[in-house]
Structures are given as structure tokens and as C-alpha cells.
Design a protein around this motif. Structure first.
Motif, mmCIF file in Angstrom:
data_model
loop_
_atom_site.group_PDB
_atom_site.id
_atom_site.type_symbol
_atom_site.label_atom_id
_atom_site.label_comp_id
_atom_site.label_asym_id
_atom_site.label_seq_id
_atom_site.Cartn_x
_atom_site.Cartn_y
_atom_site.Cartn_z
ATOM 1 N N GLY A 1 7.226 36.350 -24.292
ATOM 2 C CA GLY A 1 6.233 35.455 -24.537
ATOM 3 C C GLY A 1 6.420 34.155 -23.855
ATOM 4 N N ARG A 2 5.992 33.161 -23.948
ATOM 5 C CA ARG A 2 5.707 31.644 -23.272
ATOM 6 C C ARG A 2 6.714 30.643 -23.903
ATOM 7 N NH1 ARG A 2 3.089 30.408 -19.085
ATOM 8 N NH2 ARG A 2 1.356 31.955 -19.396
ATOM 9 N N ASP A 3 7.762 30.153 -23.039
ATOM 10 C CA ASP A 3 8.496 29.115 -23.407
ATOM 11 C C ASP A 3 8.045 27.722 -22.665
ATOM 12 O OD1 ASP A 3 11.377 28.411 -24.546
ATOM 13 O OD2 ASP A 3 11.353 27.920 -22.486
ATOM 14 N N LYS A 4 8.093 26.696 -22.962
ATOM 15 C CA LYS A 4 7.711 25.396 -22.425
ATOM 16 C C LYS A 4 8.737 25.167 -21.464
ATOM 17 C CE LYS A 4 9.998 22.255 -25.227
ATOM 18 N NZ LYS A 4 9.926 20.929 -26.148
ATOM 19 N N GLU A 5 9.728 25.775 -21.207
ATOM 20 C CA GLU A 5 10.889 25.306 -20.011
ATOM 21 C C GLU A 5 11.034 26.626 -19.237
ATOM 22 O OE1 GLU A 5 14.732 24.038 -21.178
ATOM 23 O OE2 GLU A 5 13.855 22.732 -22.810
ATOM 24 N N ILE A 6 10.903 27.896 -19.499
ATOM 25 C CA ILE A 6 10.861 28.698 -18.535
ATOM 26 C C ILE A 6 9.697 29.647 -18.730
ATOM 27 C CG2 ILE A 6 13.420 29.129 -18.669
ATOM 28 C CD1 ILE A 6 13.172 31.345 -20.581
ATOM 29 N N GLY A 7 8.513 29.340 -18.795
ATOM 30 C CA GLY A 7 7.412 30.087 -18.812
ATOM 31 C C GLY A 7 7.463 31.361 -19.374
ATOM 32 N N LEU A 8 6.529 32.040 -18.894
ATOM 33 C CA LEU A 8 6.617 33.638 -19.222
ATOM 34 C C LEU A 8 8.127 34.177 -19.248
ATOM 35 C CD1 LEU A 8 3.259 35.264 -18.143
ATOM 36 C CD2 LEU A 8 3.729 34.681 -20.391
ATOM 37 N N TYR A 9 8.449 34.942 -20.313
ATOM 38 C CA TYR A 9 9.952 35.318 -20.270
ATOM 39 C C TYR A 9 10.055 36.601 -21.051
ATOM 40 C CZ TYR A 9 10.636 34.227 -25.287
ATOM 41 O OH TYR A 9 10.352 34.241 -26.573
ATOM 42 N N ILE A 10 11.292 37.217 -20.737
ATOM 43 C CA ILE A 10 11.594 38.384 -21.567
ATOM 44 C C ILE A 10 12.792 38.029 -21.883
ATOM 45 C CG2 ILE A 10 12.095 40.805 -21.416
ATOM 46 C CD1 ILE A 10 9.806 40.926 -18.992
ATOM 47 N N LYS A 11 13.549 38.534 -22.991
ATOM 48 C CA LYS A 11 14.927 38.665 -23.533
ATOM 49 C C LYS A 11 15.355 40.054 -23.947
ATOM 50 C CE LYS A 11 16.264 34.859 -25.713
ATOM 51 N NZ LYS A 11 16.711 33.875 -26.616
ATOM 52 N N ILE A 12 16.342 40.514 -23.323
ATOM 53 C CA ILE A 12 16.728 41.791 -23.603
ATOM 54 C C ILE A 12 18.245 41.634 -24.367
ATOM 55 C CG2 ILE A 12 17.366 44.079 -22.779
ATOM 56 C CD1 ILE A 12 15.345 43.455 -20.750
ATOM 57 N N LYS A 13 18.470 42.492 -25.510
ATOM 58 C CA LYS A 13 19.675 42.787 -26.017
ATOM 59 C C LYS A 13 20.348 43.734 -25.425
ATOM 60 C CE LYS A 13 23.068 42.205 -29.291
ATOM 61 N NZ LYS A 13 24.196 42.901 -28.704
ATOM 62 N N HIS A 14 21.441 43.755 -24.674
ATOM 63 C CA HIS A 14 22.406 44.798 -24.127
ATOM 64 C C HIS A 14 23.464 45.105 -25.142
ATOM 65 C CE1 HIS A 14 20.158 44.216 -20.629
ATOM 66 N NE2 HIS A 14 20.261 42.884 -20.848
ATOM 67 N N GLU A 15 24.475 45.802 -24.896
ATOM 68 C CA GLU A 15 25.661 45.978 -25.637
ATOM 69 C C GLU A 15 26.431 45.072 -25.775
ATOM 70 O OE1 GLU A 15 29.478 48.594 -25.006
ATOM 71 O OE2 GLU A 15 27.861 49.766 -24.594
ATOM 72 N N ASP A 16 26.877 44.144 -24.996
ATOM 73 C CA ASP A 16 27.679 43.042 -25.514
ATOM 74 C C ASP A 16 27.155 41.734 -24.649
ATOM 75 O OD1 ASP A 16 28.162 43.700 -22.570
ATOM 76 O OD2 ASP A 16 30.005 43.885 -22.620
ATOM 77 N N ALA A 17 25.736 41.817 -24.242
ATOM 78 C CA ALA A 17 25.237 40.602 -23.694
ATOM 79 C C ALA A 17 23.722 40.498 -23.965
ATOM 80 C CB ALA A 17 25.363 40.706 -22.181
ATOM 81 N N VAL A 18 23.070 39.544 -23.573
ATOM 82 C CA VAL A 18 21.782 39.069 -23.577
ATOM 83 C C VAL A 18 21.124 38.585 -22.449
ATOM 84 C CG1 VAL A 18 19.652 37.891 -24.773
ATOM 85 C CG2 VAL A 18 21.692 38.759 -26.256
ATOM 86 N N SER A 19 20.160 39.212 -21.767
ATOM 87 C CA SER A 19 19.622 38.667 -20.457
ATOM 88 C C SER A 19 18.162 38.007 -20.673
ATOM 89 C CB SER A 19 19.597 39.929 -19.339
ATOM 90 O OG SER A 19 18.619 40.868 -19.819
ATOM 91 N N VAL A 20 18.207 37.072 -19.839
ATOM 92 C CA VAL A 20 16.788 36.384 -20.074
ATOM 93 C C VAL A 20 16.262 36.158 -18.763
ATOM 94 C CG1 VAL A 20 15.776 34.101 -20.925
ATOM 95 C CG2 VAL A 20 17.812 35.087 -21.942
ATOM 96 N N TYR A 21 14.880 36.575 -18.495
ATOM 97 C CA TYR A 21 14.140 36.630 -17.517
ATOM 98 C C TYR A 21 12.982 35.479 -17.628
ATOM 99 C CZ TYR A 21 16.628 41.062 -17.390
ATOM 100 O OH TYR A 21 17.269 42.036 -17.530
ATOM 101 N N GLY A 22 12.757 34.649 -16.619
ATOM 102 C CA GLY A 22 11.921 33.524 -16.842
ATOM 103 C C GLY A 22 11.095 33.286 -15.791
ATOM 104 N N ASN A 23 9.954 32.583 -15.932
ATOM 105 C CA ASN A 23 9.026 32.021 -14.833
ATOM 106 C C ASN A 23 8.440 33.299 -14.070
ATOM 107 O OD1 ASN A 23 9.272 29.358 -14.917
ATOM 108 N ND2 ASN A 23 11.141 29.328 -13.773
ATOM 109 N N LEU A 24 8.158 34.392 -15.130
ATOM 110 C CA LEU A 24 7.451 35.661 -14.627
ATOM 111 C C LEU A 24 5.864 35.296 -14.443
ATOM 112 C CD1 LEU A 24 9.306 37.829 -17.152
ATOM 113 C CD2 LEU A 24 9.813 37.487 -14.731
#
Length: 169
Positions: free
Chosen positions: A109-132
Motif C-alpha cells: 500500500g502507501r506509507d507516509k515515509e516510504i511511499g508505495l511499499y510491499i512487505k514480504i514474510k520469509h522463513e526467518d525474515a521480513v523484507s520491505v520494498y519502498g518508494n515504488l
């Protein structure tokens, strides 16, 4: 990051590991010589200057490594658990964003700090991609490592945001 330097460092580590594994039993004189040097370094039988000299010799030998060795190092890098989220070598303004590893999209969705973003849950981590500039996945969707999940416009004036948060076990 300077990929050429990374390739040389990885190649040096591979050579050292190979020498350590096979050097003691090898009948090859070159391998045996490097094994003895490495063993002397570990056993502190060499001075700091000797270690520097041996390192320079190894660096000079690696500088002439054939392209196949560099290709093997490159293949080893791609076998790591997490991949690169964007192709930094791409000369196009719009860059495809890839999942760093397989997992499930837990939010986008949209976040005020990182704009359009995606958050993915992996086996032992979470990755966040922003300013898309575009999101190509939806919540609860399963993705594979390297799968295109969105895009980033390098001409947008915003830096691509990527964070890999390791989860506590």
C-alpha cells in the motif's frame, strides 16, 4: 558495492578453502606450497610482513584468473539465500523490483515515509520494498525468489527503499 572487488575477495576465500581442504593430501606442488604457507600463517610461524607478502602473491595470482572462475563466483553469489531486489546495472529509469526470497506478501500500500511499499514474510525474515512506482502483487500472495513484485522509477527523486529484517527465533 564494487562487484569486481567482491568477486576477487570471494575467489580468494574459495582458493583458501580449497587449499585448506585438499592441500594436506595433494601431490600437486603448487597446492602443497600454498597449503604450507597457509598452515604457517595459522600456526603463527610467519611474520606480519610474510603474511602481507603471501597475500600480495595470492592477489597477483588471482588477478589473472580466467573468466570461468569469475563466472563460478558469480554463480555462487546467486546461490545465496537472499537475492538482490533490483538490478543496479540496468541503465533504464524504470527498474523491476524482485522478491529477495520466497515468501508471502503480508502487506502493501502507501506509507507516509516510504511511499508505495510491499512487505514480504520469509522463513526467518521480513523484507520491505519502498518508494515504488508500481505494485504487482497483492496481500496473501506467495512469491518466489527473483519474481517481479513491482517497479521503481529512479527518476522519481526518491531513493529505492529496501530493508531485510531478521526475525528472532
Amino acid at each position: 558495492m564494487n562487484k569486481k572487488k567482491l568477486y576477487l575477495q570471494t575467489a580468494a576465500c574459495m582458493v583458501i578453502a580449497s587449499v585448506a581442504l585438499y592441500g594436506s593430501s595433494s601431490e600437486n606442488k603448487t597446492v602443497s606450497r600454498y597449503y604450507q604457507k597457509a598452515k604457517a600463517m595459522v600456526m603463527e610461524e610467519m611474520s606480519l610482513e610474510d603474511v602481507k607478502s603471501a597475500g600480495q602473491d595470492l592477489s597477483a595470482a588471482l588477478a589473472g584468473a580466467p573468466a570461468k572462475m569469475v563466472s563460478l563466483v558469480s554463480d555462487a553469489n546467486t546461490a545465496s539465500k537472499y537475492g538482490q531486489p533490483i538490478d543496479e546495472k540496468s541503465d533504464t529509469a524504470i527498474k523491476q523490483v524482485h522478491a529477495a526470497a520466497g515468501g508471502m506478501v503480508i502487506s502493501s500500500g502507501r506509507d507516509k515515509e516510504i511511499g508505495l511499499y510491499i512487505k514480504i514474510k520469509h522463513e526467518d525474515a521480513v523484507s520491505v520494498y519502498g518508494n515504488l512506482s508500481d505494485i504487482g502483487v497483492v496481500e496473501s500472495e506467495r512469491v518466489q525468489r527473483g519474481e517481479i513484485i513491482g517497479s521503481y522509477d529512479s527518476d522519481s527523486g526518491k531513493d529505492f527503499y529496501f530493508d531485510l529484517q531478521q526475525e528472532e527465533k
